[in-house]
Design a protein around this motif. Sequence first.
Motif, PDB file in Angstrom:
ATOM      1  N   GLU A  45       0.824  -1.204   0.000  1.00  0.00           N
ATOM      2  CA  GLU A  45       0.000   0.000   0.000  1.00  0.00           C
ATOM      3  C   GLU A  45       0.859   1.256   0.000  1.00  0.00           C
ATOM      4  OE1 GLU A  45      -3.983  -1.656   2.340  1.00  0.00           O
ATOM      5  OE2 GLU A  45      -2.846   0.039   3.165  1.00  0.00           O
ATOM      6  N   LEU A  46       1.931   1.241   0.776  1.00  0.00           N
ATOM      7  CA  LEU A  46       2.816   2.401   0.851  1.00  0.00           C
ATOM      8  C   LEU A  46       3.405   2.739  -0.510  1.00  0.00           C
ATOM      9  CD1 LEU A  46       4.435   4.544   2.390  1.00  0.00           C
ATOM     10  CD2 LEU A  46       6.107   2.772   2.961  1.00  0.00           C
ATOM     11  N   VAL A  47       3.951   1.735  -1.180  1.00  0.00           N
ATOM     12  CA  VAL A  47       4.542   1.966  -2.502  1.00  0.00           C
ATOM     13  C   VAL A  47       3.489   2.497  -3.467  1.00  0.00           C
ATOM     14  CG1 VAL A  47       5.592   0.847  -4.501  1.00  0.00           C
ATOM     15  CG2 VAL A  47       6.393   0.280  -2.201  1.00  0.00           C
ATOM     16  N   ALA A 154      18.329   0.066  10.310  1.00  0.00           N
ATOM     17  CA  ALA A 154      16.949   0.445  10.020  1.00  0.00           C
ATOM     18  C   ALA A 154      16.606   0.056   8.590  1.00  0.00           C
ATOM     19  CB  ALA A 154      16.751   1.949  10.217  1.00  0.00           C
ATOM     20  N   THR A 155      15.336  -0.242   8.355  1.00  0.00           N
ATOM     21  CA  THR A 155      14.871  -0.456   6.987  1.00  0.00           C
ATOM     22  C   THR A 155      14.077   0.767   6.556  1.00  0.00           C
ATOM     23  OG1 THR A 155      12.832  -1.547   7.684  1.00  0.00           O
ATOM     24  CG2 THR A 155      14.740  -2.959   7.265  1.00  0.00           C
ATOM     25  N   TYR A 156      14.103   1.043   5.263  1.00  0.00           N
ATOM     26  CA  TYR A 156      13.401   2.209   4.752  1.00  0.00           C
ATOM     27  C   TYR A 156      12.987   1.990   3.298  1.00  0.00           C
ATOM     28  CZ  TYR A 156      17.841   3.387   2.423  1.00  0.00           C
ATOM     29  OH  TYR A 156      18.980   3.356   1.649  1.00  0.00           O
ATOM     30  N   ASP A 161      13.473   5.023  -6.085  1.00  0.00           N
ATOM     31  CA  ASP A 161      13.377   3.785  -6.870  1.00  0.00           C
ATOM     32  C   ASP A 161      12.358   2.798  -6.300  1.00  0.00           C
ATOM     33  OD1 ASP A 161      14.609   2.687  -4.641  1.00  0.00           O
ATOM     34  OD2 ASP A 161      16.570   2.474  -5.599  1.00  0.00           O
ATOM     35  N   PHE A 162      11.685   3.184  -5.195  1.00  0.00           N
ATOM     36  CA  PHE A 162      10.620   2.387  -4.569  1.00  0.00           C
ATOM     37  C   PHE A 162      11.102   1.014  -4.090  1.00  0.00           C
ATOM     38  CE2 PHE A 162       8.477   5.160  -7.711  1.00  0.00           C
ATOM     39  CZ  PHE A 162       7.817   5.983  -6.810  1.00  0.00           C
ATOM     40  N   HIS A 185      15.544  10.942   0.594  1.00  0.00           N
ATOM     41  CA  HIS A 185      14.143  10.930   0.164  1.00  0.00           C
ATOM     42  C   HIS A 185      13.578   9.553   0.492  1.00  0.00           C
ATOM     43  CE1 HIS A 185      11.065  11.847  -3.217  1.00  0.00           C
ATOM     44  NE2 HIS A 185      10.700  12.404  -2.090  1.00  0.00           N
ATOM     45  N   VAL A 186      13.167   9.359   1.753  1.00  0.00           N
ATOM     46  CA  VAL A 186      12.838   8.015   2.226  1.00  0.00           C
ATOM     47  C   VAL A 186      11.669   8.043   3.198  1.00  0.00           C
ATOM     48  CG1 VAL A 186      15.268   7.337   2.032  1.00  0.00           C
ATOM     49  CG2 VAL A 186      14.365   8.075   4.245  1.00  0.00           C
TER      50      VAL A 186
END
Length: 314
Positions: A45-47, A154-156, A161-162, A185-186
């Motif tokens: 959903e986020l992407v 951390a993951t982001y 580039d999604f 930009h994350v």
Amino acid sequence: MNSELIDQLKDHSIEYLIEVELKCYTHTLTGGIVPLMVYPKNEKELVFVVQIFKASGDRFEILSGMTNVAVASGQLDFFVLNMSKYEMREPTLRGNVLDVSSSFDMKELTQWAFKHKVRGLEWMEGIPGTVGAGIYMNAGFLPQQEISNILVAATYLDLDDFKVKRIKNHHLHFRYRYSEFQDMHVVVLSGTFLVQPVSEVGIKNHLRMMKSKKIIRTLHERRVKNQPLDYPSAGTVFVPPIPFHVGGMLREMNLTGYRIGGAEISTKSPGFIIGVDHMTGEDYKAMVEFIEKSIAEKYDLDIEPEVRLIGFDD
């Protein structure tokens, strides 16, 4: 409002609100109306939401608990990507490593850790905001009690580039209330922390947990005593110009209690700007600028706010 964009959200069963008054969400109780606020609940959903926002050319702000922001009034020209419902799951403990979703509240994480006999997170007691925001700004309390002291990685989501990526602590170049994420930009998705699990048996381990309980209680009492928790605020406003302290300088200048509109320099803790009479984002911003100017003139120091000022023309 872009009806095609709304239709896409409906088609994908993504939660959203329209014509949202942000002052109902921010801890400063400031903020006008945004046309759209979207709550992605997972990576897919986020992407999708970010892609349709970017395709439409609409500006958007990434927010979550909204504890560290002051927002302009009126009709605002951006959407809100609200991460407060992203992957709402329990933290996962593997040995001495704890994985936590970005949406998990830091105050609740302290209580979760104590309940599950995990030490090392007591200092988060009373710190508002989510884990994701905490990583983003290197939230903390006293020296050696910051996210940077316990974060492994951390993951982001890379918004260019999604792709979901993982970054280790030392690549984030932490300093006081700063991480490299602020120049990227994350969207922060989760954090992995080094903690101290305690065995359920044995008098020594029982005493360790009692010590944790005492630390949590002491920190809570200290904040209640020293911070103006009964008023709207975004916490400490400025990055400390070490070795000086903004609150101390404001006391020296007899500026505690000074007001601009509904914004006041707290008499209890001058490092806070509090709302005392329907404070607006404009009042808050004007007070920030007044304090910056006053300290520059008196002490020849340039200070930097750690609170985000959102929606203003400059």
